[in-house]
Motif scaffolding. Structure first.
Motif, PDB file in Angstrom:
ATOM      1  N   MET A 121      59.972  30.166 -83.595  1.00 20.66           N
ATOM      2  CA  MET A 121      60.475  29.223 -83.221  1.00 20.66           C
ATOM      3  C   MET A 121      61.190  28.814 -81.572  1.00 20.66           C
ATOM      4  O   MET A 121      60.378  28.717 -80.863  1.00 20.66           O
TER       5      MET A 121
ATOM      6  N   LYS B 249      44.038  35.321 -66.442  1.00 15.54           N
ATOM      7  CA  LYS B 249      45.030  33.973 -64.907  1.00 15.54           C
ATOM      8  C   LYS B 249      45.858  34.922 -64.989  1.00 15.54           C
ATOM      9  O   LYS B 249      47.301  34.990 -63.689  1.00 15.54           O
TER      10      LYS B 249
ATOM     11  N   PRO C 217      59.970  29.734 -72.697  1.00 15.27           N
ATOM     12  CA  PRO C 217      59.233  28.726 -71.645  1.00 15.27           C
ATOM     13  C   PRO C 217      58.531  27.597 -71.329  1.00 15.27           C
ATOM     14  O   PRO C 217      57.836  27.418 -70.556  1.00 15.27           O
TER      15      PRO C 217
ATOM     16  N   LYS D 139      61.241  31.093 -79.483  1.00 12.25           N
ATOM     17  CA  LYS D 139      60.336  32.005 -78.454  1.00 12.25           C
ATOM     18  C   LYS D 139      58.920  31.219 -77.399  1.00 12.25           C
ATOM     19  O   LYS D 139      59.078  30.856 -76.979  1.00 12.25           O
ATOM     20  N   TRP D 140      59.311  30.257 -78.366  1.00 14.16           N
ATOM     21  CA  TRP D 140      57.743  28.850 -78.437  1.00 14.16           C
ATOM     22  C   TRP D 140      58.251  27.919 -77.167  1.00 14.16           C
ATOM     23  O   TRP D 140      57.867  27.627 -76.194  1.00 14.16           O
TER      24      TRP D 140
ATOM     25  N   ARG E  74      55.907  34.154 -64.701  1.00 14.64           N
ATOM     26  CA  ARG E  74      54.842  33.508 -63.769  1.00 14.64           C
ATOM     27  C   ARG E  74      54.943  32.909 -63.618  1.00 14.64           C
ATOM     28  O   ARG E  74      53.586  32.060 -62.722  1.00 14.64           O
TER      29      ARG E  74
ATOM     30  N   HIS F  73      46.499  24.396 -73.432  1.00 10.99           N
ATOM     31  CA  HIS F  73      46.883  23.995 -75.279  1.00 10.99           C
ATOM     32  C   HIS F  73      48.007  23.835 -76.007  1.00 10.99           C
ATOM     33  O   HIS F  73      48.390  23.582 -77.126  1.00 10.99           O
ATOM     34  N   ARG F  74      49.078  23.441 -75.114  1.00 10.35           N
ATOM     35  CA  ARG F  74      50.577  23.480 -75.325  1.00 10.35           C
ATOM     36  C   ARG F  74      50.527  22.164 -75.838  1.00 10.35           C
ATOM     37  O   ARG F  74      49.995  20.839 -74.976  1.00 10.35           O
TER      38      ARG F  74
ATOM     39  N   ARG G 152      46.669  26.197 -67.035  1.00 13.91           N
ATOM     40  CA  ARG G 152      47.121  27.504 -67.532  1.00 13.91           C
ATOM     41  C   ARG G 152      47.580  26.878 -69.239  1.00 13.91           C
ATOM     42  O   ARG G 152      47.357  27.857 -70.245  1.00 13.91           O
ATOM     43  N   GLU G 153      48.290  26.198 -69.483  1.00 16.05           N
ATOM     44  CA  GLU G 153      48.962  25.616 -70.318  1.00 16.05           C
ATOM     45  C   GLU G 153      48.319  24.695 -71.360  1.00 16.05           C
ATOM     46  O   GLU G 153      48.872  23.626 -72.104  1.00 16.05           O
TER      47      GLU G 153
ATOM     48  N   GLN H 185      59.502  38.498 -62.955  1.00 18.09           N
ATOM     49  CA  GLN H 185      59.404  38.763 -64.149  1.00 18.09           C
ATOM     50  C   GLN H 185      58.658  37.314 -64.579  1.00 18.09           C
ATOM     51  O   GLN H 185      58.716  36.760 -65.318  1.00 18.09           O
TER      52      GLN H 185
END
Lengths: 222, 253, 212
Positions: free
Chosen positions: B1, B152, B7, B3-4, B87, B234-235, B231-232, B85
């Motif tokens: 949970m 991407k 970001p 980790k979603w 994105r 589908h979030r 990019r997101e 790192q």
């Protein structure tokens, strides 16, 4: 570590000598492109000598582009590239070995056929030496810069044209400094300063490019 | 949970933050543009050598500066993205490149248009124009590389590496072109920048530079937000956003 | 010891698997299963560090592999879908190169190893002229002189005949008995006794988590 370097160079050379067309084709291309110019614009020795530096350097750039594909592409396809990336030595060091082998197989032959082209294009001896020295210092920079481009585009299906689009603008300074040095030699001026500049660029490229190549490979091979 | 959540909150937050900043940039860019362009084109005195055609510098110089400014933005973002790192920083690189390319094109076009009355030809191998042309090539290379990758995340990283390679190379290119130019060109009037500019010519130029810079910021944020949404897409938060905006459109309609 | 912590793999905005945790201790053999497209190869490429995970980390001896690649690669042997064998070079030259680059400290007799993997008589033929199975054997021969404790094998049995599979399975058992670790995928069932190896089944993400 030096052993790993030597092993990679040895493997590249062995492979290339088994597939000689890989080495010979870009050189043929180089000679043929240079031959086209006198046929296209006439054979006046003064005119040829005037534009010779530009012709030879542009032809060398194009020949280098042709040879870059095989630098990493075959290794990418048969998996030896990913194995090289998993070797217990720094990747920057190993890619330096690959680039060095590439230069031995493409840059060096260009140097070797350059006297022939000097004769074709009516170059004087002093001008020829300037040409030779700029090729000697400039072609390794081309190999290093091109390797960055190859490493970035290797995973792409249509990477070939993109490689040229990326790499050619970046190689403009080498073209400019080299042809300026040869021009200076034609007019009997000193060109040591320009050679020193090229040398500085070579040193810079040798130190920085392997990091860019290694980082690009980590992106492309994933 | 968790980790979603992590970001997801970050992208959503920067989306919201850039949304708040955008109007401010526009609020600076539009008035300064109107003031600067009217002052520059109508009220600033004509140049004693070049007459009225010098006025194109009010577009050309800011565009050329912001072409470089966009590249610097990309280089900084690329560095941050690769080292830490992040994105979102790599997305900024991708979002900025086309804007930089357009600014470079404007600078080239206005430079050529200025060259026509000055030199009698649309294109002269002037050092500055040549550098700008090469800068345009570099921009196009970065954009082409970015578009060539289907993943991407990888595309952003590849474009960032190329941007950093370019940032080392561009000064060398500029230097070599200037030198090459002095050798081949000899004495032509190649300077846009006079040794000293009259104050009433300079002030509108500065205003225009501010305007172009603010507009650059606005466009970068705008494209950055689009990039995030794509990019997101589908979030859940993006889906919620889309539903919200479509329902408000329906109400208005 | 190899540890996966909360690994999430994303390919072109699609989540292949998420929240993957497992540990591989010395002496263990782990078979990763799952239907095509579930991300077995992608998982292996994350494990060897060829690609970077979207989330989570891979640890070798309690140290993230991204932090110390060279130390990890001294202990890891990866055989992927692509064999890594150069077709222009002979089997002998290929082995020599792998030996020098990966395990230069191990003493070995290339002729003997090529005999063991059934390539006696083909030592000096360019590998391009060998059959697919024989080319595969050249790559697999690396296992015989590898001193790395961790073996990561992606479909090692592709194009290998039954006899060859048995030979390799014996080698895997021997490796595990010496305290080595093996993680592999196969499409065939392993013929090993079930108490000798573990299974890990990769699963697709839950319905709401298929996209990032």
């Amino acid at each position: 570590m030096f052993n790993a370097f030597l092993q990679i160079v040895r493997k590249e050379l062995l492979g290339a000598f088994r597939q000689q067309s890989d080495i010979l084709n870009p050189i043929w291309f180089f000679v043929i492109v240079v031959t086209l110019f006198p046929l296209g614009i006439g054979t006046d020795p003064a005119l040829l000598a005037r534009i010779a530096p530009g012709i030879i350097w542009v032809a060398a750039l194009l020949a280098a582009l042709l040879s870059f594909e095989r630098l990493f592409k075959d290794d990418f396809i048969d998996g030896s590239l990913e194995q090289m990336m998993l070797a217990p030595q720094p990747l920057t060091w190993l890619v330096s070995a690959k680039v060095f082998a590439h230069w031995l197989l493409t840059g060096l032959p260009i140097l070797l056929v350059s006297p022939l082209l000097a004769v074709f294009l009516s170059l004087q001896e002093s001008t020829f030496w300037a040409l030779f020295l700029t090729l000697l210092i400039g072609t390794p920079i081309l190999s290093l810069l091109g390797s960055i481009g190859v490493a970035l585009t290797i995973g792409l299906r249509k990477g070939g044209v993109l490689l040229s689009l990326i790499m050619l603008p970046l190689s403009i300074p080498i073209l400019i400094f080299s042809t300026m040095a040869i021009d200076a030699a034609t007019f009997g001026q000193s060109y040591i300063g320009l050679l020193a500049l090229l040398g500085a660029m070579l040193v810079g490229a040798i130190t920085l490019a392997p990091f860019a190549i290694a980082a690009s490979l980590r992106v492309s091979v994933s | 949970m968790w980790k979603w959540l992590h970001p997801y909150a970050k992208a959503e937050k920067s989306y919201a933050l850039s949304g708040k900043l955008m109007p401010w940039f526009l609020a600076v860019a539009l008035p300064t543009f109107v003031v600067g362009i009217i002052w520059g084109l109508a009220f600033a005195p004509a140049d004693y050598q070049q007459g009225d055609s010098f006025r194109i510098i009010y577009i050309h110089v800011p565009a050329a500066m912001m072409a470089m400014g966009a590249y610097s933005t990309m280089a900084i973002a690329a560095f941050i993205g690769l080292v830490w790192q992040i994105r979102l920083a790599e997305m900024t690189v991708a979002a900025t490149a086309p804007i930089g390319a357009v600014y470079t094109f404007i600078a080239l076009f206005t430079g050529a248009a200025w060259g026509k009355p000055m030199w009698g030809a649309w294109w002269v191998w002037d050092a500055r124009l040549t550098s700008e042309l090469i800068l345009l090539f570099v921009y196009l290379g970065i954009i082409a590389l970015y578009n060539a990758f289907s993943d991407k995340v990888l595309a952003g990283r590849a474009a960032s590496i190329l941007t950093l390679v370019g940032v080392i190379n561009l000064p060398i290119i500029h230097f070599s072109v200037v030198w090459w130019n002095t050798l081949h060109q000899g004495a032509t009037i190649t300077k846009f920048d006079q040794p000293s500019m009259a104050t009433d010519m300079l002030v509108p130029l500065l205003i225009m530079i501010v305007s172009f810079a603010a507009f650059l910021g606005f466009m970068v944020l705008y494209r950055f937000r689009n990039e995030i949404l794509q990019r997101e897409s589908h979030r859940p938060w993006v889906i919620a956003l889309v539903q919200q905006s479509s329902s408000s459109v329906n109400k208005r309609g | 010891m190899l540890q996966c912590k909360n690994l999430t793999c994303v390919r072109e905005e699609r989540v292949l698997f998420n929240n993957l945790n497992f540990t591989l201790a010395p002496g263990e053999i782990l078979q990763v299963e799952g239907p095509n497209g579930v991300g077995k190869t992608s998982l292996f490429r994350l494990l060897v560090g060829l690609s970077t995970p979207y989330e989570g980390e891979v640890h070798w001896q309690h140290q993230s592999i991204a932090l110390d690649r060279d130390a990890y690669y001294q202990n890891m042997l990866y055989l992927g879908h692509k064999s890594g064998v150069k077709p222009e070079l002979t089997a002998l030259e290929n082995l020599h190169y792998f030996h020098q680059l990966f395990n230069p400290k191990v003493e070995f007799d290339a002729w003997e190893i090529l005999t063991l993997v059934g390539l006696a008589g083909y030592e000096n033929v360019p590998t391009a002229q060998l059959s697919a199975g024989q080319q595969r054997r050249v790559a697999l021969a690396r296992m015989w002189f590898s001193d790395c404790p961790l073996w990561i094998l992606d479909e090692p049995f592709t194009a290998i005949d039954k006899n060859g599979v048995q030979v390799i399975e014996k080698l895997l058992i021997k490796h595990a008995e010496k305290g080595g670790m093996v993680i592999l995928t196969t499409h065939q069932d392993l013929l090993l006794p079930p108490q000798l190896y573990k299974k890990l089944t990769l699963q697709k993400p839950a319905a709401g988590e298929q996209y990032v």
